[in-house]
Each structure stands twice: as C-alpha cells, then as structure tokens.
Scaffold this motif. Structure first.
Motif, PDB file in Angstrom:
ATOM      1  N   PHE A  48      -8.835  12.554  -3.538  1.00  0.00           N
ATOM      2  CA  PHE A  48      -9.159  13.279  -4.773  1.00  0.00           C
ATOM      3  C   PHE A  48      -7.890  13.884  -5.368  1.00  0.00           C
ATOM      4  CE2 PHE A  48     -13.161  13.824  -2.153  1.00  0.00           C
ATOM      5  CZ  PHE A  48     -13.802  12.738  -2.749  1.00  0.00           C
ATOM      6  N   HIS A  49      -6.780  13.208  -5.145  1.00  0.00           N
ATOM      7  CA  HIS A  49      -5.509  13.579  -5.776  1.00  0.00           C
ATOM      8  C   HIS A  49      -5.698  13.537  -7.291  1.00  0.00           C
ATOM      9  CE1 HIS A  49      -1.424  12.543  -7.311  1.00  0.00           C
ATOM     10  NE2 HIS A  49      -1.090  13.507  -6.481  1.00  0.00           N
ATOM     11  N   GLU A  50      -4.880  14.246  -8.017  1.00  0.00           N
ATOM     12  CA  GLU A  50      -5.133  14.385  -9.465  1.00  0.00           C
ATOM     13  C   GLU A  50      -5.108  13.067 -10.236  1.00  0.00           C
ATOM     14  OE1 GLU A  50      -2.178  16.926 -11.227  1.00  0.00           O
ATOM     15  OE2 GLU A  50      -0.830  15.244 -11.501  1.00  0.00           O
ATOM     16  N   THR A  51      -4.604  11.992  -9.640  1.00  0.00           N
ATOM     17  CA  THR A  51      -4.616  10.691 -10.328  1.00  0.00           C
ATOM     18  C   THR A  51      -5.927   9.937 -10.125  1.00  0.00           C
ATOM     19  OG1 THR A  51      -3.554   9.842  -8.348  1.00  0.00           O
ATOM     20  CG2 THR A  51      -2.118  10.256 -10.250  1.00  0.00           C
ATOM     21  N   LYS A  52      -6.849  10.487  -9.327  1.00  0.00           N
ATOM     22  CA  LYS A  52      -8.056   9.731  -8.981  1.00  0.00           C
ATOM     23  C   LYS A  52      -9.209  10.034  -9.950  1.00  0.00           C
ATOM     24  CE  LYS A  52      -5.852   7.963  -5.502  1.00  0.00           C
ATOM     25  NZ  LYS A  52      -4.530   8.596  -5.633  1.00  0.00           N
ATOM     26  N   ASN A  53     -10.251   9.191  -9.902  1.00  0.00           N
ATOM     27  CA  ASN A  53     -11.364   9.295 -10.863  1.00  0.00           C
ATOM     28  C   ASN A  53     -11.984  10.687 -10.855  1.00  0.00           C
ATOM     29  OD1 ASN A  53     -10.779   6.564 -10.575  1.00  0.00           O
ATOM     30  ND2 ASN A  53     -12.852   5.931 -11.079  1.00  0.00           N
ATOM     31  N   GLY A  99      -6.996  18.169  -7.535  1.00  0.00           N
ATOM     32  CA  GLY A  99      -5.549  18.391  -7.428  1.00  0.00           C
ATOM     33  C   GLY A  99      -5.021  17.580  -6.260  1.00  0.00           C
ATOM     34  N   GLU A 100      -5.146  18.152  -5.085  1.00  0.00           N
ATOM     35  CA  GLU A 100      -5.009  17.416  -3.831  1.00  0.00           C
ATOM     36  C   GLU A 100      -6.390  17.484  -3.180  1.00  0.00           C
ATOM     37  OE1 GLU A 100      -2.219  15.933  -2.782  1.00  0.00           O
ATOM     38  OE2 GLU A 100      -0.654  16.929  -3.959  1.00  0.00           O
ATOM     39  N   GLY A 101      -6.754  16.487  -2.428  1.00  0.00           N
ATOM     40  CA  GLY A 101      -8.061  16.539  -1.762  1.00  0.00           C
ATOM     41  C   GLY A 101      -8.428  15.180  -1.215  1.00  0.00           C
ATOM     42  N   THR A 158       0.851  -1.186   0.000  1.00  0.00           N
ATOM     43  CA  THR A 158       0.000   0.000   0.000  1.00  0.00           C
ATOM     44  C   THR A 158       0.888   1.237   0.000  1.00  0.00           C
ATOM     45  OG1 THR A 158      -1.829   1.160   1.104  1.00  0.00           O
ATOM     46  CG2 THR A 158      -0.235   0.091   2.541  1.00  0.00           C
ATOM     47  N   PHE A 159       0.242   2.404  -0.031  1.00  0.00           N
ATOM     48  CA  PHE A 159       0.980   3.662  -0.016  1.00  0.00           C
ATOM     49  C   PHE A 159       1.376   3.996   1.426  1.00  0.00           C
ATOM     50  CE2 PHE A 159       1.104   8.397  -0.782  1.00  0.00           C
ATOM     51  CZ  PHE A 159       2.166   8.343  -1.669  1.00  0.00           C
ATOM     52  N   VAL A 160       2.428   4.754   1.582  1.00  0.00           N
ATOM     53  CA  VAL A 160       2.929   5.152   2.905  1.00  0.00           C
ATOM     54  C   VAL A 160       1.811   5.756   3.763  1.00  0.00           C
ATOM     55  CG1 VAL A 160       4.689   6.556   4.054  1.00  0.00           C
ATOM     56  CG2 VAL A 160       5.099   5.713   1.751  1.00  0.00           C
TER      57      VAL A 160
HETATM   58  C1  PLP Z   1      -3.946   3.386  -0.863  1.00  0.00           C
HETATM   59  C2  PLP Z   1      -3.654   4.850  -0.705  1.00  0.00           C
HETATM   60  N1  PLP Z   1      -3.915   5.442   0.460  1.00  0.00           N
HETATM   61  C3  PLP Z   1      -3.705   6.759   0.649  1.00  0.00           C
HETATM   62  C4  PLP Z   1      -3.203   7.550  -0.364  1.00  0.00           C
HETATM   63  C5  PLP Z   1      -2.952   9.011  -0.096  1.00  0.00           C
HETATM   64  O1  PLP Z   1      -3.814   9.840  -0.825  1.00  0.00           O
HETATM   65  P1  PLP Z   1      -3.558  11.426  -0.869  1.00  0.00           P
HETATM   66  O2  PLP Z   1      -2.529  11.676  -1.901  1.00  0.00           O
HETATM   67  O3  PLP Z   1      -4.901  12.001  -1.237  1.00  0.00           O
HETATM   68  O4  PLP Z   1      -3.154  11.844   0.496  1.00  0.00           O
HETATM   69  C6  PLP Z   1      -2.908   6.977  -1.593  1.00  0.00           C
HETATM   70  C7  PLP Z   1      -2.375   7.817  -2.693  1.00  0.00           C
HETATM   71  O5  PLP Z   1      -2.657   7.614  -3.827  1.00  0.00           O
HETATM   72  C8  PLP Z   1      -3.131   5.587  -1.778  1.00  0.00           C
HETATM   73  O6  PLP Z   1      -2.847   4.980  -2.942  1.00  0.00           O
END
Ligand code: PLP
Length: 371
Positions: free
Chosen positions: A177-182, A186-188, A80-82
């Motif tokens: 709602f980061h810019e890579t999301k559906n 931008g950030e969110g 998963t992501f950090v």
């Molecule tokens: C599984 C997961 N959790 C949390 C995040 C963090 O999201 P954000 O960039 O909106 O803080 C991400 C980022 O893409 C993610 O992939």
C-alpha cells in the motif's frame, strides 16, 4: 509538470485518523486494523490477513514462516523489485533467478521446473503490473516438488487469475500500500495466509515473537516470548488512513481501469506502427488498472520517449533493473543469461498513472507520443 504518480485522497483519511487518535489507542491491531483485515478476508477469501508496515515487511514475514535456512534456494524472477529477494537473502537463501516471459515482464513459468534442485524451498512469482502469472502451472510444479508458493502481489490488489483473487492462491502472499499503489497508506502492506498451518505462527511473528494476539483475545492468561519475529504491525493511524481508501476501492478501481483503457485505445495503432508493445493480458488474467507501460524496441527509443515527454512536462519513468546483474547479487548469480529480463530493464517505460488523471491529461500524453 504532469507527475508520474499522485497519491489519491478520498477525503475521509483525516476523519478516520482523528477517530483513531482520539480513541485513545493508536498502537497496532486496534479497531481500524481489524476492520481492514476483515475487509480483505471477506472480499478476497484470504484465510487470514495481517496488515504490515510495508510489502517488504510482509515478505520478511513470509521468509520466516517458510523457514528459509542458509543454503536453501528460492526461485523468483530477476525482473522485480529488490524487496522480492531481500527477505530470503537475509535468511541465508540463494536466489535462483528466472527470466521473464517474452510477451510480459512476469516470470517465465516454463523455465521454473528445470531450475529446481533438492535445495529448492519456495517459488516467488511476481504479478507484474497486477497481471497474474499462470498460477495453475506454478501451483502444480510446487505440488510436484513439495515447494511453497509466495505470491509477490505488491501491485496486484483487486486482480484475479481465472476468477480467483490474486494473493489467495499461493500458500502466502504480500501486497503493498505504498503511495504508488491503487489503494495506499503512504507506506503499508498486507500479508495473506492461505494455509491454516501458518496462521498461529504468523500472529506471533507479527507481534515481536510473542503470543500477545492470543492474550488480547483472552485465549491465554499471560503472554511472553515464544518465537522469532519483529514489529511488523502498523499503527492505527496508518490503518485508519487505509480504511478511507478501502471504502472507496470500487470507485478507485473503476477510474483507474478507465484511464488504462484511454491509454490503450489511444496508443494501439501508434504502437503497432512503431514496433512498441503495449501490455498483454493472458486470457486467465484481469486488469486491475495498476499501471500502463510501453515496451520499446530499444534502449535508445525508450530514452528518446522519456526525454521527449519530459520536454513537454510529462514525467514517464522506467522500472526495475535485472536483479541478477545488480551490484549486490551479480557475483552470486550462477551466470545464466536472462535476456528478456534485461530487455525489459532497457526498454520498459511507465506512463503517468493516478486516480486524478483526466481524459485531457491522458490525451496530452498520447498526443505527445503520436507527435
Ligand atoms: C514487486 C514488488 N515487490 C515488493 C515491493 C515492495 O513494496 P513496499 O514498498 O510496500 O515495501 C515493490 C514495491 O513497489 C514491488 O514492486
């Protein structure tokens, strides 16, 4: 270069931002914030929805709401992501990492129960690629041991588990709602609260530890410092941008699923012949068209694919690196091998995926892979 991602503009973003700016109130919790929150509550049945500046922030709020204390244990996947881990680590928790499933990068639900101890406080499943974890299994373990479930639904907007919207099943959930999301700003992000007992405190934590939300509703005649918290709410400029996206969510979802199907149909036979796995959707999960990934046979096959696509001006990217092996956490991990998580770290590759992709673009990626 065909990029991996390109944030989609519906065309109304600047119009709503203009409205927000000239309304004279651009700090948080204004008209657009309320509009977005109401939409999410009504469409997905969340008891309470609060916009945040990121999914990471929504998870920070979850860690505070869950009263995570030093020494508590929190169970989550390593793949998963950090941001899934960080908020709990900040509260002093020990992260107990679980391996991924062999058919899907999501948490292996069957390995959760054996990792529970008297110190376990919460389980944080991640709906990887918007594909639901087996929430019945996870919720029943949580009930048995009296644990909280916090869904990391960063990628899972508009996706369902057995007909239930993701983010509405756990006690708490967080979306990005980061810019890579559906849908993006931008950030969110978004915190969803599905238990009454967390609602009042969530508003306080959101508003820097004050009861300002109650004051604005006229429920108290002055407000002050009542708890911990931070400045988790976004400005109205962000909410206005997000509202333009929300208005188009059905159209966005329709197109993204179409793109996903183009990839799936075009690559099924090729994948089978080359020992490559395409995304697997359990019968209880829906596809929200968030991403299209391949799971290669080996690291070298994946690197080869990324390189060959790059030579054709197509940007494909790998994804997470197992958190239990990270520089920050590897000496705190209990030493268990998590082979599936490492396998996805080495072999998963994501193909270009964004709203504006045309059939010809997808076809060029497919043709390059077939070649
Ligand atoms: C599984 C997961 N959790 C949390 C995040 C963090 O999201 P954000 O960039 O909106 O803080 C991400 C980022 O893409 C993610 O992939």
């Amino acid at each position: 270069m065909l990029p991996f991602n390109k944030p989609y503009l519906t065309g109304k973003e600047m119009h709503y931002i203009y409205q927000a700016v000239y309304s004279g109130k651009i700090s948080g919790n204004g008209i657009f914030t309320q509009r977005c929150q109401n939409f999410f509550e009504q469409r997905y049945g969340f008891k309470k929805a609060l916009l945040t500046t990121s999914c990471t922030d929504a998870l920070e709020m979850c860690a505070i709401l869950a009263d995570i204390m030093p020494g508590d244990e929190v169970i989550m996947p390593s793949y998963t992501f950090v941001s899934t881990a960080l908020p709990f680590v900040r509260q002093g928790a020990k992260i107990v990492f679980v391996d991924s499933r062999s058919d899907h990068p999501g948490i292996n639900e069957d390995e959760i129960e054996m990792l529970i101890t008297s110190k376990t406080k919460a389980i944080v499943p991640v709906h990887y690629a918007g594909i639901a974890c087996d929430m019945d299994k996870i919720m029943s373990i949580a009930r048995k041991y009296n644990l909280l479930v916090i869904e990391d639904a960063a990628q899972a907007i508009d996706s369902y588990y057995n007909g239930k919207p993701l983010g509405s099943i756990g006690h708490l959930a967080a979306f990005s709602f980061h810019e890579t999301k559906n849908i993006n700003s931008g950030e969110g992000g978004l915190l969803t609260i599905n238990e009454d007992r967390f609602i009042k405190r969530s508003e306080i934590i959101w508003e820097k530890g004050t009861n300002r939300s109650e004051f604005f509703r006229g429920e108290v005649n002055k407000y002050g410092w009542v708890d911990v918290g931070s400045s988790f709410l976004p400005s109205e400029v962000i909410a206005a941008y997000l509202w333009a996206q929300i208005e188009n969510i059905d159209e966005i979802q329709k197109k993204r699923k179409k793109i996903w199907n183009w990839y799936y149909e075009g690559l099924t036979e090729w994948a089978e012949c080359n020992g490559i796995m395409l995304p697997v959707l359990p019968q209880y999960a829906t596809n929200n068209g968030h991403m299209f990934y391949l799971i290669c046979k080996s690291l070298s096959q994946r690197n080869d694919i990324i390189d060959k696509l790059k030579n054709e001006n197509i940007l494909a990217v790998f994804h997470y690196l197992s958190l239990h092996k990270s520089k920050f956490y590897n000496n705190k991990h209990d030493g268990r091998a998590l082979v599936e998580s490492d396998r996805y770290s080495d072999t998963l590759v994501r193909l270009p995926f964004f709203y504006e992709l045309q059939y010809e673009d997808v076809n060029s990626v497919i043709s390059c892979l077939l070649k």
